[in-house]
Motif scaffolding. Structure first.
Motif, short mmCIF file in Angstrom:
data_model
loop_
_atom_site.label_atom_id
_atom_site.label_comp_id
_atom_site.label_asym_id
_atom_site.label_seq_id
_atom_site.Cartn_x
_atom_site.Cartn_y
_atom_site.Cartn_z
N LEU A 184 6.84 5.38 -6.06
CA LEU A 184 7.76 6.04 -6.98
C LEU A 184 7.67 5.38 -8.35
O LEU A 184 8.21 4.29 -8.57
N GLY A 185 6.98 6.03 -9.26
CA GLY A 185 6.90 5.59 -10.64
C GLY A 185 7.10 6.80 -11.52
O GLY A 185 7.74 7.78 -11.11
N ASN A 186 6.53 6.80 -12.73
CA ASN A 186 6.58 8.01 -13.55
C ASN A 186 5.84 9.14 -12.84
O ASN A 186 6.22 10.29 -12.88
N GLY A 187 4.74 8.77 -12.16
CA GLY A 187 4.11 9.64 -11.19
C GLY A 187 4.58 9.17 -9.82
O GLY A 187 4.87 7.99 -9.63
N ALA A 188 4.68 10.08 -8.87
CA ALA A 188 5.24 9.69 -7.57
C ALA A 188 4.55 10.46 -6.46
O ALA A 188 4.24 11.65 -6.61
N SER A 189 4.33 9.77 -5.34
CA SER A 189 3.75 10.44 -4.18
C SER A 189 4.17 9.73 -2.90
O SER A 189 4.49 8.54 -2.90
N ALA A 190 4.16 10.48 -1.82
CA ALA A 190 4.45 9.96 -0.48
C ALA A 190 3.17 10.04 0.34
O ALA A 190 2.31 10.89 0.10
N CYS A 191 3.08 9.15 1.34
CA CYS A 191 1.88 9.14 2.19
C CYS A 191 2.28 8.71 3.59
O CYS A 191 3.09 7.79 3.77
N ALA A 192 1.73 9.38 4.58
CA ALA A 192 1.89 8.97 5.98
C ALA A 192 0.62 8.25 6.39
O ALA A 192 -0.48 8.82 6.29
N VAL A 193 0.76 7.01 6.82
CA VAL A 193 -0.39 6.17 7.17
C VAL A 193 -0.32 5.81 8.64
O VAL A 193 0.64 5.15 9.07
N ARG A 194 -1.29 6.25 9.41
CA ARG A 194 -1.35 5.94 10.84
C ARG A 194 -2.49 4.96 11.09
O ARG A 194 -3.66 5.27 10.86
#
Length: 371
Positions: A184-194
């Motif tokens: 979470l910054g000025n750009g933001a993304s989520a990720c699922a890591v298995r």
């Protein structure tokens, strides 16, 4: 054997650099306003010459270059030769604002440091492990194949670094650990890591999709574009500018900095309150989706500028998920502890600072070492 690596992050008008020896930083800096009147350098060549003049690059074994888009073909860090450079150039239509600058840095470094391996480290590469059903959109398959339309994902070096560090923090083997990472910054993304491999991520063909960001909308109905073009009479360029530069927090409040939004929310500003609620709800929705994707989750981790420094975002984004084994301890959260969930929580909640440049250096060095 030397482990010195220079990391270059070349933007259209800047070059950020950091010199590593192993995990230690020997030098770092930023050359700004390249090509502008009164700027630090006239062009990227002059910028790199300045870096070389100010920094001891003796014993350098590699230069790691951040390249935003590797398309579907670059699934790992790659030593750059003429063929690779041409393939990166061919990907410019997928990242017209980012790949040209990275290429400039690569081309100049290859000329000024001809005996040093140049390694391209792609933001998209970590997500190459997402299965086909996670990157394919239900559009005309012929169009998608011809024009390379699919989910690629970004912030890959951050998600790779943070997921591995989280496993280490929990005393677990990264190959046996499932993590949801929230950059979470000025750009933001989520990720699922298995097990150390990306299996889902929120950004799509570009860094536009997914979470609400500083100036980018994140997910919207594609019909919005058609409506603005046909009914509002806006050109495609105007719509693109609106959704990438005047949307997100900026569009909802006139502020692209979450700190300003939080200040206004605390003062009772309705627009800031709504923007904050939208921002946190989108995070919660992705957390819920990725819990389902992973099946078993060991940790949820916050990172980057907002993720590391905004306790209220962390608490609000995960509020109401206690029945799923997710809770935030208020005192630990306020202290910015690394683990902010209560003892014994089925799913740990963590705060882990990211270090994309160190991850680029690590990957560049590993790429140049004998296997």
């Amino acid at each position: 054997m030397s482990s010195r690596v220079l990391v270059l992050n070349s933007g259209s008008s800047s070059v950020k650099y950091r010199l590593f020896d192993g995990a230690g930083t020997l030098a770092k800096g930023l050359v700004e306003r390249i090509g502008e009147a009164g700027g630090d350098a006239t062009d990227h060549r002059a910028a790199l010459q300045r870096i070389m003049a100010e920094t001891d690059l003796s014993g350098l074994v590699a230069v790691g270059h951040r390249v935003v888009h590797g398309g579907a073909e670059f699934a790992e860090p790659t030593v750059v030769d003429d063929v690779v450079a041409a393939r990166i150039e061919a990907l410019i239509p997928l990242a017209p604002l980012h790949n040209p600058a990275a290429l400039s840095g690569i081309e100049v470094a290859r000329k000024l440091l001809p005996d040093v391996s140049q390694v391209a480290v792609f933001d998209t590469a970590f997500h190459a492990t997402i299965p086909a059903d996670g990157v394919t959109w239900a559009i005309d398959a012929g169009l998608a194949e011809r024009w390379q339309i699919r989910r690629y994902g970004f912030h890959g070096t951050s998600h790779a670094y943070v997921s591995r560090r989280t496993a280490e923090l929990l005393g677990k083997d990264p190959a046996e650990t499932n993590v949801i990472t929230l950059h979470l910054g000025n750009g933001a993304s989520a990720c699922a890591v298995r097990g150390g491999r990306s299996v889902a991520t929120s950004m799509g063909m570009s860094p536009q999709g997914g979470l609400v960001m500083g100036t980018r909308s994140g997910d919207i109905d594609p019909t919005v574009v058609f409506h603005l073009h046909r009914v509002a009479g806006m050109s495609l360029d105007e719509i693109e500018t609106s959704l990438t530069r005047r949307a997100g927090l900026q569009g909802l409040t006139g502020e692209n900095d979450l700190r300003a939004v939080l200040d206004r929310r605390a003062a009772g500003d309705p627009a800031a309150t709504l923007a904050f609620d939208v921002y946190c709800r989108r995070i919660r929705e992705y957390v819920g989706a990725y819990l389902a994707v992973l099946g078993r989750t060991d940790a949820i981790v916050f990172t980057a500028g907002v993720g590391e420094n905004a306790p209220l975002v962390r608490a609000t984004a995960l509020a109401g998920l206690e029945s799923l084994g997710i809770a935030v301890d208020p005192d630990r959260n306020a202290r910015r502890d690394q683990i902010i969930s209560p003892d014994g929580s089925p799913i740990a909640v963590c705060v882990v600072p990211t270090d994309e440049e160190l991850e680029i250096a690590r990957q560049a060095l590993a790429t140049t070492q004998p296997r």
